[in-house]
Design an enzyme around this catalytic site. Structure first.
Site, mmCIF file in Angstrom:
data_model
loop_
_atom_site.group_PDB
_atom_site.id
_atom_site.type_symbol
_atom_site.label_atom_id
_atom_site.label_comp_id
_atom_site.label_asym_id
_atom_site.label_seq_id
_atom_site.Cartn_x
_atom_site.Cartn_y
_atom_site.Cartn_z
ATOM 1 N N CYS A 79 0.818 -1.208 0.000
ATOM 2 C CA CYS A 79 0.000 0.000 0.000
ATOM 3 C C CYS A 79 0.855 1.262 0.000
ATOM 4 O O CYS A 79 1.974 1.261 0.498
ATOM 5 C CB CYS A 79 -0.874 0.028 1.246
ATOM 6 S SG CYS A 79 -1.783 -1.481 1.519
ATOM 7 N N ARG B 43 4.896 0.749 -6.005
ATOM 8 C CA ARG B 43 4.888 -0.148 -4.850
ATOM 9 C C ARG B 43 3.972 -1.349 -5.062
ATOM 10 O O ARG B 43 4.069 -2.334 -4.339
ATOM 11 C CB ARG B 43 4.433 0.623 -3.598
ATOM 12 C CG ARG B 43 5.394 1.722 -3.208
ATOM 13 C CD ARG B 43 4.787 2.627 -2.166
ATOM 14 N NE ARG B 43 4.567 1.956 -0.902
ATOM 15 C CZ ARG B 43 5.485 1.793 0.036
ATOM 16 N NH1 ARG B 43 6.697 2.245 -0.165
ATOM 17 N NH2 ARG B 43 5.217 1.183 1.168
ATOM 18 N N TRP C 276 -2.954 -2.626 -1.633
ATOM 19 C CA TRP C 276 -2.515 -3.953 -2.083
ATOM 20 C C TRP C 276 -3.241 -4.927 -1.154
ATOM 21 O O TRP C 276 -2.916 -5.025 0.031
ATOM 22 C CB TRP C 276 -1.001 -4.057 -1.937
ATOM 23 C CG TRP C 276 -0.396 -5.272 -2.582
ATOM 24 C CD1 TRP C 276 -0.081 -5.422 -3.903
ATOM 25 C CD2 TRP C 276 0.011 -6.477 -1.937
ATOM 26 N NE1 TRP C 276 0.490 -6.652 -4.110
ATOM 27 C CE2 TRP C 276 0.557 -7.324 -2.922
ATOM 28 C CE3 TRP C 276 -0.035 -6.937 -0.615
ATOM 29 C CZ2 TRP C 276 1.056 -8.586 -2.639
ATOM 30 C CZ3 TRP C 276 0.457 -8.196 -0.327
ATOM 31 C CH2 TRP C 276 0.990 -9.010 -1.342
ATOM 32 N N ASN D 296 -1.291 1.129 5.953
ATOM 33 C CA ASN D 296 -0.409 0.151 5.306
ATOM 34 C C ASN D 296 0.046 -0.792 6.410
ATOM 35 O O ASN D 296 0.491 -0.337 7.459
ATOM 36 C CB ASN D 296 0.788 0.897 4.675
ATOM 37 C CG ASN D 296 1.830 -0.047 4.095
ATOM 38 O OD1 ASN D 296 1.585 -1.240 3.954
ATOM 39 N ND2 ASN D 296 2.992 0.482 3.781
ATOM 40 N N GLY D 297 -0.068 -2.108 6.178
ATOM 41 C CA GLY D 297 0.337 -3.073 7.203
ATOM 42 C C GLY D 297 -0.782 -4.051 7.473
ATOM 43 O O GLY D 297 -1.756 -4.126 6.705
ATOM 44 N N GLU E 158 18.506 -15.852 -9.931
ATOM 45 C CA GLU E 158 18.123 -14.467 -10.203
ATOM 46 C C GLU E 158 17.568 -14.313 -11.626
ATOM 47 O O GLU E 158 16.560 -13.644 -11.841
ATOM 48 C CB GLU E 158 19.326 -13.542 -9.965
ATOM 49 C CG GLU E 158 19.075 -12.069 -10.237
ATOM 50 C CD GLU E 158 17.957 -11.447 -9.410
ATOM 51 O OE1 GLU E 158 17.435 -12.106 -8.493
ATOM 52 O OE2 GLU E 158 17.574 -10.301 -9.717
ATOM 53 N N LYS F 77 13.795 -13.031 -12.357
ATOM 54 C CA LYS F 77 13.582 -11.806 -13.151
ATOM 55 C C LYS F 77 12.592 -12.081 -14.270
ATOM 56 O O LYS F 77 11.659 -11.341 -14.495
ATOM 57 C CB LYS F 77 14.939 -11.387 -13.702
ATOM 58 C CG LYS F 77 15.238 -9.970 -13.855
ATOM 59 C CD LYS F 77 15.571 -9.154 -12.635
ATOM 60 C CE LYS F 77 14.697 -9.318 -11.464
ATOM 61 N NZ LYS F 77 15.228 -8.893 -10.196
ATOM 62 N N GLU G 66 8.884 -13.003 -12.925
ATOM 63 C CA GLU G 66 8.106 -11.960 -12.258
ATOM 64 C C GLU G 66 7.574 -10.915 -13.233
ATOM 65 O O GLU G 66 6.497 -10.388 -13.028
ATOM 66 C CB GLU G 66 8.865 -11.307 -11.099
ATOM 67 C CG GLU G 66 10.080 -10.515 -11.464
ATOM 68 C CD GLU G 66 10.823 -9.967 -10.245
ATOM 69 O OE1 GLU G 66 10.198 -9.710 -9.220
ATOM 70 O OE2 GLU G 66 12.049 -9.781 -10.350
ATOM 71 N N HIS H 239 18.347 -35.473 -11.783
ATOM 72 C CA HIS H 239 17.722 -36.191 -10.666
ATOM 73 C C HIS H 239 16.220 -35.930 -10.627
ATOM 74 O O HIS H 239 15.614 -35.995 -9.555
ATOM 75 C CB HIS H 239 18.402 -35.795 -9.348
ATOM 76 C CG HIS H 239 19.843 -36.176 -9.321
ATOM 77 N ND1 HIS H 239 20.260 -37.485 -9.171
ATOM 78 C CD2 HIS H 239 20.964 -35.445 -9.492
ATOM 79 C CE1 HIS H 239 21.580 -37.528 -9.223
ATOM 80 N NE2 HIS H 239 22.033 -36.304 -9.424
ATOM 81 N N LYS I 34 6.596 -3.528 -4.464
ATOM 82 C CA LYS I 34 8.014 -3.187 -4.391
ATOM 83 C C LYS I 34 8.565 -3.388 -2.987
ATOM 84 O O LYS I 34 9.638 -3.918 -2.796
ATOM 85 C CB LYS I 34 8.196 -1.731 -4.833
ATOM 86 C CG LYS I 34 9.642 -1.231 -4.801
ATOM 87 C CD LYS I 34 10.463 -1.916 -5.867
ATOM 88 C CE LYS I 34 11.919 -1.525 -5.882
ATOM 89 N NZ LYS I 34 12.729 -2.501 -6.625
HETATM 90 C C1 F6R Z 1 12.682 -9.188 -7.279
HETATM 91 C C2 F6R Z 1 12.598 -8.299 -6.130
HETATM 92 C C3 F6R Z 1 12.228 -8.907 -4.829
HETATM 93 C C4 F6R Z 1 13.010 -8.226 -3.686
HETATM 94 C C5 F6R Z 1 12.508 -8.759 -2.332
HETATM 95 C C6 F6R Z 1 13.268 -8.141 -1.182
HETATM 96 O O1 F6R Z 1 13.029 -8.490 -8.433
HETATM 97 O O2 F6R Z 1 12.805 -7.117 -6.239
HETATM 98 O O3 F6R Z 1 12.414 -10.272 -4.828
HETATM 99 O O4 F6R Z 1 14.361 -8.504 -3.862
HETATM 100 O O5 F6R Z 1 11.154 -8.473 -2.191
HETATM 101 O O6 F6R Z 1 13.091 -6.761 -1.124
HETATM 102 P P1 F6R Z 1 14.108 -5.836 -0.353
HETATM 103 O O7 F6R Z 1 15.424 -5.923 -1.054
HETATM 104 O O8 F6R Z 1 13.514 -4.470 -0.425
HETATM 105 O O9 F6R Z 1 14.196 -6.363 1.048
#
Ligand code: F6R
Length: 609
Positions: A2, A27, A76, A102-103, A482, A486, A489, A505, A604
């Protein structure tokens, strides 16, 4: 997660709230709303499910709603599906209080039952409505006292913005385990979940600590503790270039941020290299303390956890101290072997990730020393760590991390070299070689980025793929994780990352004619091993994209297509090999027409568990 914006001033509040919310769209959210008070019109609540633009269109960009005080929110969903009713602001039974939140309020059901028992009617399924109702229930003419009473009842996390029809010139805010800042203007003041929301209005802010209550009027900001005593806050000046939080001509923030990586790396590495030595002024760990470390535990979520995987290989290799990397949501709920001989390294871009913060607190409770790698200055994780090393990546707006990930890697290399040197594990030649590699890294990343057209071409062939596998060994395995994340997502293509030797396996049964396998082969000593794995999948019909360093042209005889990246020391190779993976994910998602900066269901800054 949020986003919250609040305004009190002389100007029409609604356009300011909507513009601020737009800057928080990154976000992640699924509905939006505002509550604005006007003497003539009273309290007006406007909400809409879906994109912010739906709300903006409904309100003619705010022109339709009068009033110079208000709160806005992008939601959210956690409690209750995305809908107009469940959107915030939530309002109390008799319309006296409007709240954005938010929370998560963990004990909201108990509180709701209590209020239902008092005959109070609820309209939404949200936990937030409980806060608005409780405020009205406890209100006896003093908003601050009602707020304190309510906060004492709440369990969980919150950032709150509150307005009350009895005090049409006052905006209240408070936080616990969820981010919230105060923007200080002239004749106007603001609250927001993050700086970009208010950057066009002011650069002076207060960062709030848990349970500091703020009362904002047009001309005054008072920060009080729960006993009502005034707290002197330090004003923080934000000196970002406004462009840092704008797209600057790029179609997507993600692409802009990918291209910003050389600069982000320079800004992160250069100030810490002096006269050929790594100088970590930011940390106070002494040689004696380092010698007593028996274990290192790297804790993080998502991509930051993938940095942790690289850290495991790197730190262990250089320092010979056992290193474990663990996702924060797992560590916090087991009985981890962490004590005062453990160094816990916490990695987080936002510095607000709920699980990571909880794991940090658990580690501290057990006596560990906590060193964090954080991008957002003054965030909760930074505040609660013993030492912080900031990644100077600048604001990262796209949900999928790129430049923050790259700068986190750079900090990991620096910590590994620094600790290994303190422990006397590096020869002068090795040390010098690492420093040279660090110095060259930004320029080599620039070089790797030049190859983007060939990646774009390859993406155009494969953007319709159903499944994509990433394989690698050792550091390349960490990087596969990673690359796969990427891609999935932002493009929504199913993908898995596998340790290359593990594929046979079980998972190799999923390889069919034409399945795309991305094989990472940047570690010289393992090149032949990974080529054997390439042969295995090709024999089952896979189409293989190989990623390796420029001298390994032999990959052409095994893989169907190859990307080459510049060569650095083995430890730092992930920083270069990640570039084609980021670009591949980006171009595939762009060709599929995905919402790249705001992928579905994602947020985010993940400030709830
Ligand atoms: C993927 C991504 C997320 C963050 C994860 C941790 O592209 O951005 O997987 O890496 O949510 O977020 P932070 O780094 O803000 O703790």
């Amino acid at each position: 997660m949020c986003g919250i914006v609040g305004y009190v001033g002389f100007d029409p509040a609604t356009p300011i709230l909507l513009k601020g919310l737009e800057k928080l769209e990154y976000r992640g959210y699924d509905s939006a709303g505002v509550a604005v008070y006007d003497e003539k019109d009273g309290l007006r609540i406007e909400k809409a499910k879906g994109k912010l633009r739906v709300l903006c269109e409904k309100l003619h960009d705010g022109k339709d709603v009068n009033g110079t005080i208000g709160i806005g929110h992008t939601r959210w969903a956690t409690h209750g599906a995305p809908s107009d009713i469940n959107s915030h602001p939530q309002v109390s039974d008799h319309g006296k209080f409007a709240v954005v939140h938010n929370g998560i309020i963990e004990n909201y059901l108990t509180l709701k039952e209590f209020l239902l028992g008092k005959g109070i009617t609820f309209v939404s399924e949200t936990d937030t409505e409980v806060i608005a109702q409780l405020l009205e229930y406890y209100y006896e003419g003093n908003i601050f006292s009602a707020l304190v009473k309510v906060l004492q009842k709440l369990e969980g996390s919150y950032a709150l913005g509150v307005i009350c029809t009895d005090a049409p010139n006052e905006l209240y805010a408070v936080r616990k385990d969820s981010p919230l800042i105060v923007g200080l203007g002239k004749g106007e003041n603001f609250i927001a979940s993050d700086v970009p929301a208010i950057l066009s209005k002011t650069r002076d802010i207060y960062r709030l600590k848990d349970q500091e209550i703020v009362k904002l009027t047009r001309n005054q900001v008072e920060v009080l503790n729960m006993d009502g005593a005034r707290i002197e806050k330090e004003k923080v000046h934000i000196d970002w270039d406004v462009n840092a939080a704008e797209k600057g001509g790029y179609e997507h923030f993600m692409f802009k941020e990918i291209m910003e990586q050389p600069k982000a790396l320079r800004d992160t590495i250069s100030p810490r290299l002096r006269d050929g030595r790594i100088v970590l002024d930011d940390i106070t760990l002494t040689r004696e303390q380092v010698e007593k470390i028996r274990r290192i535990c790297v804790v993080a979520c998502g991509s930051a956890y993938h940095v942790g995987m690289v850290a495991k290989y790197t730190l262990e290799k250089l320092t010979r101290i056992p290193v474990e990397a663990e996702v924060a949501s797992e560590l916090r709920y087991r009985d981890p072997i962490i004590d005062k001989s453990t160094l816990v390294i916490v990695v987080s871009q936002s510095g607000e990730t709920a699980d990571t913060l909880a794991a940090l607190r658990e580690a501290k409770k057990r006596g560990a020393r906590v060193l964090s790698i954080v991008n957002v200055v003054g965030s909760s994780i930074a505040n609660e760590s013993d030492d912080v090393i900031y990644t100077w990546a600048g604001p990262e707006i796209a949900v999928a991390t790129t430049k923050a990930y790259s700068t986190q890697l750079a900090v990991v290399y620096m910590i590994a070299i620094y600790l290994a040197d303190l422990l006397g594990k590096l020869s002068p030649e090795e040390y010098e070689n690492y420093i040279q590699c660090l110095q060259k890294l930004p320029e080599q990343v620039e070089d790797a980025l030049k190859d983007k057209e060939s990646i774009q071409y390859f993406a155009s062939k494969y953007f319709n793929a159903k499944d994509i596998f990433f394989i690698g060994r050792n550091l390349d395995y960490a990087l596969s994780m990673e690359g796969s994340l990427k891609l999935k997502e932002i493009s929504y293509i199913h993908s898995e990352a596998y340790a290359a030797g593990e594929l046979k396996h079980g998972t190799i049964s999923l390889i069919e004619n034409g399945t795309l396998v991305v094989a990472l082969a940047t570690i010289d000593s393992l090149f032949e091993k990974i080529m054997s794995n390439v042969k295995e999948v090709k024999a089952r019909g896979a189409y293989v994209l190989g990623v390796t360093t420029r001298e390994h042209t032999a990959i052409q005889s095994e893989a169907d297509y190859a990307f080459y990246v510049p060569k650095t020391c083995e430890m730092m190779q992930p920083s270069l090999a990640v570039i084609p993976l980021q670009l591949f994910a980006y171009y595939v998602a762009a060709m599929k027409g995905c919402d790249i900066d705001k992928p579905r269901n994602l947020a985010k800054s993940v400030t709830v568990e």
